[in-house]
Design an enzyme around this catalytic site. Structure first.
Site, PDB file in Angstrom:
ATOM      1  N   GLY A 108       0.818  -1.201   0.000  1.00 20.83           N
ATOM      2  CA  GLY A 108       0.000   0.000   0.000  1.00 20.83           C
ATOM      3  C   GLY A 108       0.847   1.244   0.000  1.00 20.83           C
ATOM      4  N   SER A 109       0.202   2.386   0.272  1.00 20.48           N
ATOM      5  CA  SER A 109       0.896   3.670   0.218  1.00 20.48           C
ATOM      6  C   SER A 109       1.998   3.770   1.260  1.00 20.48           C
ATOM      7  CB  SER A 109      -0.100   4.811   0.418  1.00 20.48           C
ATOM      8  OG  SER A 109      -1.106   4.771  -0.558  1.00 20.48           O
ATOM      9  N   SER A 123       4.367  -2.398   3.098  1.00 27.96           N
ATOM     10  CA  SER A 123       4.120  -3.696   2.471  1.00 27.96           C
ATOM     11  C   SER A 123       3.851  -4.717   3.559  1.00 27.96           C
ATOM     12  CB  SER A 123       5.325  -4.126   1.637  1.00 27.96           C
ATOM     13  OG  SER A 123       5.579  -3.192   0.601  1.00 27.96           O
ATOM     14  N   LYS A 181       3.507  -5.927   8.740  1.00 25.19           N
ATOM     15  CA  LYS A 181       3.427  -4.710   7.934  1.00 25.19           C
ATOM     16  C   LYS A 181       4.694  -3.897   8.133  1.00 25.19           C
ATOM     17  CE  LYS A 181       0.610  -0.564   7.152  1.00 25.19           C
ATOM     18  NZ  LYS A 181      -0.605   0.181   7.557  1.00 25.19           N
ATOM     19  N   ASP A 205     -10.595   4.958   6.537  1.00 26.52           N
ATOM     20  CA  ASP A 205     -10.230   4.263   5.297  1.00 26.52           C
ATOM     21  C   ASP A 205     -10.933   2.910   5.205  1.00 26.52           C
ATOM     22  OD1 ASP A 205      -9.012   4.115   2.853  1.00 26.52           O
ATOM     23  OD2 ASP A 205      -7.104   3.374   3.600  1.00 26.52           O
TER      24      ASP A 205
END
Length: 998
Positions: free
Chosen positions: A693-694, A697, A717, A823
């Site tokens: 993602g932004s 990983s 993460k 989100d």
């Protein structure tokens, strides 16, 4: 020798071949006229559906016949015979030029955004057979000139904003088979000329403002199969021979009008009727027994009328209904039925799934053999005067899902065999005279989410088995009995219960502290018992508590100050106990209209409106000493914390100098090192990569047992610290998840804040591994992925959405602090081995400042507020994060889950959003918008016309679409709150379970 007649015939036939009729001439000029008419129609549109009319730009002889939606004839290959542009996202007006398509037989423009009036010029299309303009925004009156279209067989204008009277000239369309004018604002009466439509099969006039009586000639249309006049202002009586000449009639929908008088006995002549719904009218008298001659009857709905039964003979219709072997639903609620319910009820069709005779005046006992209705799922006899006990055959109703017999005079005990009704979800037996003990076998009913036993004569203790029912989440009511003993500590197992009533009993002992584990509890009633001890501090953990009534007990001690810190507590009754000491002044205690504390002789202080005595100097000094002691303790703890922090910083500095990776861990979580993470992820190899993602990983990690306490699979993460604001994302996620616990939130195992082998900063968060991936993986599998073969059923999708709603409700209202996720999307909904959904990725989350009524201030200054397609529109204009924003994203998630379409799908035409994409699904095109895989399953259900829950599947899908649209409304204050979403989804899930189990 050729005879003269034969010679004349040959010459005449040759002439026909050589000289075609001038009326069917296909000259180039006429073909060119068709092309010009089409181009004129295109030019009248404000929006031309993106690519829908892209092909309408070639010219030349006959080229218009290749345009999208245009069909030309065989005999006349350049003349337009069909124009079909359904669901083409067209906006604008219908051009009068279409009246020049003189060969047109079909005009289909439904499910668009067309507005304006229906052009009078369409009346020139004398060959027109089908005119379908449903689901647009057409206004004005129906042109009377349409009565000139004598070839017309289908006229459908449903769901527009047409007004005025229905023109009587439509009665000239004698070839009409389908006439649909429903869901407009038409007024006036039904034209008597409709009686001339002898071929009419389908007539729908529902949801208008029509008035007056149904013209007698309509009752003579022998071809009529479906008759809909729902929700108008129609009145008058039905003629005695109303149904005598309708042998083909199958479905009658007349409810919600102003009809009165009797149901004519001629109803028996319409023996093919399968659905007969005439409720919400003023029909009176008895139900004619001739109704039993409708052998194909499946649904009989007569609720909210003046129909009555006083004597035994008045119930003959019930005996007659035993002839209807396909009967599935009987609704007689809210009428004037009285007397004794006949035993013949037990002999109704074994396919019966729903029987409601609620809100009447029925007396006597329940039929002894009611257990013969083995497929019954819904039984409602509430608000009558029934007596006697539940018959022993009741235990045979093993498919029963909802039982409502409340507000009667039933006696006896609840049989232990009630535990055999394992499909039961709702049990409402309150306000009767049941006695004995509450059967422990209720614990077998694992699907119950509502138990209402209140206002009976039960004795003994509350069986602990009730508290082990996993689905119990709405109401547990055991109030107004003679129950004794203590409140079982097992109450803490009801994590999701919303209301608990145990008031007006003889309960004793202390309030168990485990009640603080009922995370979703909003209303707690324990008044009028013999409870003693103090109020447990654990009670103040119930952040969502709205009502607390402990009055009329023997409780003592001081009133906890922390009760005033409960943000949603709006009604507190502590009266008539033995509390002492100072009454708090914060929170609920600041409003005299929300608290009741009379009957406590030794309390003092509080706000002036309570008129309590001032607390004594001694008690004030005691309080000051307590405060002073607390300050000293806080200072000592703070000092130790400062020294600890300095020590940690110094240690960290030394480790950096030696280039030894440092590691930190969250409180209560195991330590983990950078080296361990490298080993667990095989050096963060691509084979372990789960996604990126932004801000980071995610890798799959595998820990061996010798590596400490972590022995299972995890998800790691790793933050991309070079990305702007990634560090803030890491901080936000750690802060959010540090003290937040819920079964539907991803559990954090630990964190690692260290340096890698190159001396660079390294930060990672370790979570529980979710073996079934994300909801996105299931909804949008890669084409070369085996996951494409996986399929989420409708029941699974509803369950997942319910899990996410519960997570949001906890974050917004029931956690340590209100939290906005910011989100919500399908890739952040992760599924464990049991397909339980967990919301993850809190990198954008905000912890809201308590005390803000709008809850829109945030402790975070990060500017990003979600993902395109999911982010609320107000975020685009700089508004701060709010719970409303999460609900918007959740609404889009609901629509995505039902349709299988991404909110920013590349297949959407310019200007078309996911919200706009689903709207046709609410107007008759459901299967066009739901997920293809889901649609295939639903079509199987929908085609099974002989199974009653079919309509329920449709209603579930429509309800989900409506829920998604309601949550994603543009105005934030108009969006549905998480708590209401939960209630809606539970109802959908229950209805869905009723259908899928058939």
């Amino acid at each position: 020798m050729i005879s003269l007649p034969l010679l004349l015939f040959v010459l005449f036939f040759s002439a026909l071949l050589l000289f075609p009729s001038s009326s069917d001439d296909d000259g180039g000029g006429d073909a060119a006229g068709d092309e010009l008419a089409l181009l004129s129609f295109k030019s009248s549109l404000l929006y031309q559906g993106g690519q829908s009319l892209a092909s309408w730009n070639t010219s030349g002889h006959g080229q218009h016949c290749t345009w999208v939606g245009v069909v030309c004839g065989r005999r006349h290959p350049h003349r337009v015979v069909k124009l079909r542009l359904r669901s083409s996202n067209l906006a604008g007006i219908i051009s009068p030029s279409l009246g020049n398509l003189s060969f047109l037989r079909t005009l289909q423009l439904s499910d668009n955004h067309l507005s304006g009036k229906i052009p009078q010029e369409l009346s020139r299309l004398i060959r027109l057979q089908q005119l379908v303009l449903n689901f647009n925004s057409l206004s004005g009156e129906i042109p009377a000139a349409l009565g000139n279209l004598t070839s017309l067989s289908v006229l459908e204008l449903t769901n527009n904003t047409l007004s005025g009277a229905i023109p009587s000239s439509l009665g000239k369309l004698t070839g009409l088979t389908d006439l649909a004018l429903a869901e407009n604002t038409l007024s006036g009466s039904i034209p008597s000329s409709f009686g001339q439509l002898r071929r009419l099969s389908f007539l729908s006039l529902a949801f208008n403002n029509l008035s007056g009586a149904i013209p007698d000639p309509i009752w003579n249309i022998s071809s009529l199969t479906i008759f809909e006049v729902i929700s108008n202002k129609l009145s008058g009586t039905l003629p005695t021979n109303a149904f005598s000449n309708l042998p083909s009639l199958q479905e009658v929908y007349m409810y919600y009008n102003q009809f009165h008088g009797r149901i004519p006995a001629s109803i028996g002549n319409a023996s093919n009727i399968s659905i007969f719904t005439i409720g919400l009218n003023s029909f009176s008298g008895v139900v004619p027994p001739e109704i039993g001659r409708m052998r194909n009857l499946q649904r009989l709905e007569l609720p909210e009328t003046l129909l009555e039964a006083k004597e035994t003979n008045d119930w003959k219709f019930m005996t007659a209904l035993t002839n209807c072997s396909n009967l599935q639903e009987v609704e007689l609620g809210g009428c004037k039925f009285g007397g004794v319910l006949p035993d013949s009820v037990s002999n109704l069709s074994s396919s019966l799934v729903s029987l409601s005779i609620r809100d009447n005046k029925i007396s006597g006992s329940l039929p002894r053999d009611i257990g013969n209705l083995v497929n019954l799922q819904y039984l409602s006899l509430a608000n009558n005067s029934l007596t006697g006990s539940l018959p022993s055959s009741f235990s045979k109703l093993k498919n029963l899902r909802r039982l409502t017999v409340d507000n009667n005079k039933l006696i006896g005990s609840l049989p232990f065999t009630i535990g055999n009704l394992t499909q039961l979800t709702n049990m409402e037996v309150q306000f009767n005279a049941f006695g004995g003990t509450i059967p422990s076998t209720l614990g077998n009913l694992t699907k119950l989410f509502q138990i209402n036993l209140g206002h009976n004569n039960f004795i003994g203790q509350i069986p602990i088995e009730i508290f082990s029912i996993p689905a119990l989440s709405e109401i547990l009511d055991v109030s107004h009995h003679n129950l004794e003993g203590s409140i079982p500590k097992e109450i803490g197992k009801l994590k999701n219960i919303v209301e608990f009533h145990a008031d007006s009993n003889k309960l004793s002992g202390e309030i168990p502290s485990t009640i603080g584990e009922c995370q979703l509890l909003q209303h707690l009633f324990l008044q009028n018992n013999f409870l003693n001890g103090s109020i447990p501090i654990a009670l103040t953990q119930l952040k969502g508590l709205d009502t607390l009534d402990l009055s009329g007990n023997n409780l003592s001690g001081q009133i906890p100050m922390s009760l005033g810190d409960m943000p949603l507590l709006h009604s507190l009754n502590l009266s008539f106990n033995s509390f002492h000491g100072e009454v708090p002044t914060n929170g609920v205690f600041a409003n005299a209209s929300e608290i009741y504390i009379q009957g406590n002789a030794h309390i003092c202080g509080g706000i002036p409106e309570l008129h309590l005595p001032t607390c004594s100097l001694k008690s004030r000094k005691k309080k000051k000493h307590q405060i002073l002691l607390l300050v000293v303790v806080i200072c000592l703890v703070s000092t130790l914390a400062v020294f600890s922090l300095l020590y940690m910083l110094l240690t960290c500095h030394k480790r950096r100098k030696k280039e030894v990776p440092a590691t930190t861990s969250m409180q209560g979580h195991p330590m983990i090192t950078y080296k361990q993470l490298v080993k667990a992820t095989d050096g963060f190899s691509s084979s372990h990569l789960l996604g990126s993602g932004s801000f980071g990983s995610v890798y799959k990690g595998e820990f061996d047992s010798q590596d400490g306490e972590i022995t299972s699979l995890v998800a790691v993460k790793v933050l991309k610290l070079e990305t702007p604001k990634a560090l803030k994302s890491f901080t936000s996620e750690c802060e959010t998840l540090r003290n937040t616990r819920h079964r539907n939130l991803v559990k954090i195992v630990t964190i690692c804040s260290s340096i890698d082998n190159r001396g660079n900063d390294f930060k990672a968060i370790v979570y529980d591994f979710m073996p079934n991936g994300s909801l996105e993986d299931w909804l949008h599998p890669e084409t070369n992925d085996q996951a494409e073969q996986r399929h989420l059923t409708l029941h699974q999708r509803v369950t997942i959405l319910l899990d996410v709603a519960c997570a949001l409700d906890h974050l917004h209202f029931h956690g340590p602090e209100p939290i906005v996720h910011c989100d919500i999307k399908s890739s952040n909904v992760l599924l464990d081995a049991d397909m339980v959904a967990h919301v993850g990725d809190f990198g954008l989350a905000r912890i809201l400042i308590e005390g803000s009524s709008l809850m829109q201030q945030s402790t975070s200054s990060m500017g990003i507020r979600g993902t395109i397609g999911y982010a609320a529109p107000e975020y685009g204009v700089g508004n701060t994060a709010s719970t409303h924003g999460d609900i918007y994203s959740y609404g889009i998630l609901v629509l995505e889950t039902v349709t299988g379409m991404r909110p920013a799908d590349s297949t959407f035409r310019t200007g078309l959003s996911l919200r706009q994409y689903v709207e046709p699904g609410l107007h008759g095109r459901l299967m066009d918008v739901v997920d293809r895989k889901l649609g295939l399953d639903s079509e199987k259900w929908l085609q099974a016309r002989d199974v009653s829950p079919c309509s329920s599947i449709t209603e579930c899908l429509v309800s989900l679409l409506r829920l998604g649209l309601s949550c994603s409304q543009e105005l934030p204050s108009s969006r549905t709150q998480a708590g209401d979403v939960i209630n809606e989804l539970r109802a959908i899930k229950e209805s869905l379970s009723m259908s899928s189990d058939m």
